[in-house]
Design a protein around this motif. Structure first.
Motif, PDB file in Angstrom:
ATOM      1  N   LEU A 219      -7.477  11.338   3.744  1.00 21.62           N
ATOM      2  CA  LEU A 219      -7.004   9.968   3.999  1.00 21.62           C
ATOM      3  C   LEU A 219      -6.952   9.677   5.497  1.00 21.62           C
TER       4      LEU A 219
ATOM      5  N   GLU B 107     -10.430   9.132   6.735  1.00 24.56           N
ATOM      6  CA  GLU B 107     -10.930   7.806   6.301  1.00 24.56           C
ATOM      7  C   GLU B 107     -10.174   6.653   6.981  1.00 24.56           C
TER       8      GLU B 107
ATOM      9  N   LYS C 172      -7.195   5.595   6.575  1.00 25.65           N
ATOM     10  CA  LYS C 172      -6.410   4.788   5.639  1.00 25.65           C
ATOM     11  C   LYS C 172      -5.021   4.526   6.236  1.00 25.65           C
TER      12      LYS C 172
ATOM     13  N   LYS D 168       0.868  -1.191   0.000  1.00 23.67           N
ATOM     14  CA  LYS D 168       0.000   0.000   0.000  1.00 23.67           C
ATOM     15  C   LYS D 168       0.899   1.234   0.000  1.00 23.67           C
TER      16      LYS D 168
ATOM     17  N   THR E 270      -1.504   5.046  -4.281  1.00 24.00           N
ATOM     18  CA  THR E 270      -2.330   6.243  -4.185  1.00 24.00           C
ATOM     19  C   THR E 270      -1.377   7.405  -4.396  1.00 24.00           C
TER      20      THR E 270
END
Ligand code: SAM
Length: 211
Positions: A120, A123, A125, A55, A81
């Motif tokens: 982010l 959220e 993440k 990630k 991302t």
């Protein structure tokens, strides 16, 4: 610094058609080529691959050169991302990542990176690899957001930390960019949540492991 980088690039990086195409596309679109150096790109691929990161978060996409290098490190299993201020740059980077076969694995968030990072965080993440390569004045902010978004043991790679070598040159003309970087390097070196080292490749790449 330039001579050493040319030497390293010529020995350790080979002709790469996709990355060559990326550089041509940057030129065709009238953008300045401020992509990472070939060896920095290769090091990013190796770091993602060796660390097993899946990630990845990138701050500063330009034409997708470093994005491709990062994605090559996680192969078919990871996601990237990428945060980019300019909509048209993100579009070009997306096209180039698609040429590399990564279209399903990359998401571009456009606008000021700070706003995307806030989103982010909200959220909740999490990422296991970060690459910071955008506006230098925000590096300290980006670093703190990356730490907030990091899984334990995540790696943060940060480009341009040598500012063309001026951070280590007592005779360098005083410049804002140099001063930012000197201050930033101090912060990283003494950060209680990081274990870091600066690798003098390209324009200098700091590697920080989040404790
Ligand atoms: N990492 C890219 C590569 O090696 O292929 C190069 C990135 S370039 C050095 C810096 C990028 O950061 C530019 O594309 C620029 O538009 C973007 N940028 C500048 N300020 C930004 C901001 N506030 N938020 C997000 N991106 C920003």
């Amino acid at each position: 610094m330039k001579q050493i980088n040319t030497y390293i690039d010529s020995l350790f990086t080979k002709q790469d058609d996709l990355l060559k195409e990326v550089l041509e596309s940057i030129k065709e679109n009238g953008m300045r080529n401020i992509s990472v150096s070939p060896s920095t790109g290769k090091l990013l691929t190796m770091l993602v691959s060796i660390s097993g990161a899946k990630k990845v978060l990138e701050i500063g996409a330009l034409g997708g050169y470093s994005g491709i290098c990062l994605a090559r490190g996680f192969g078919s299993e990871g996601t990237l991302t990428s945060l980019e201020l300019e909509e048209n740059y993100a579009k070009l980077a997306n096209t180039n990542l698609s040429k590399g076969g990564f279209s399903d694995q990359v998401t571009y968030l456009t606008g000021p990176a700070i706003q995307s990072l806030e989103k982010l965080v909200a959220e909740e993440k999490r990422f296991d690899f970060f690459f910071i390569d955008a506006d230098k004045g925000n590096y300290e902010n980006y670093l703190e957001y990356c730490i907030q978004l990091a899984e334990s043991g995540a790696l943060i790679a940060i480009d341009n930390v040598l500012a063309g070598g001026t951070v280590a040159d007592p005779d360098a003309q005083p410049k804002r960019h140099t001063e930012f970087m000197k201050q930033f390097n101090q912060t990283v070196a003494n950060h209680p949540q990081l274990e870091s080292v600066l690798v003098p490749i390209g324009d200098g790449l700091t590697l920080s492991r989040v404790k």
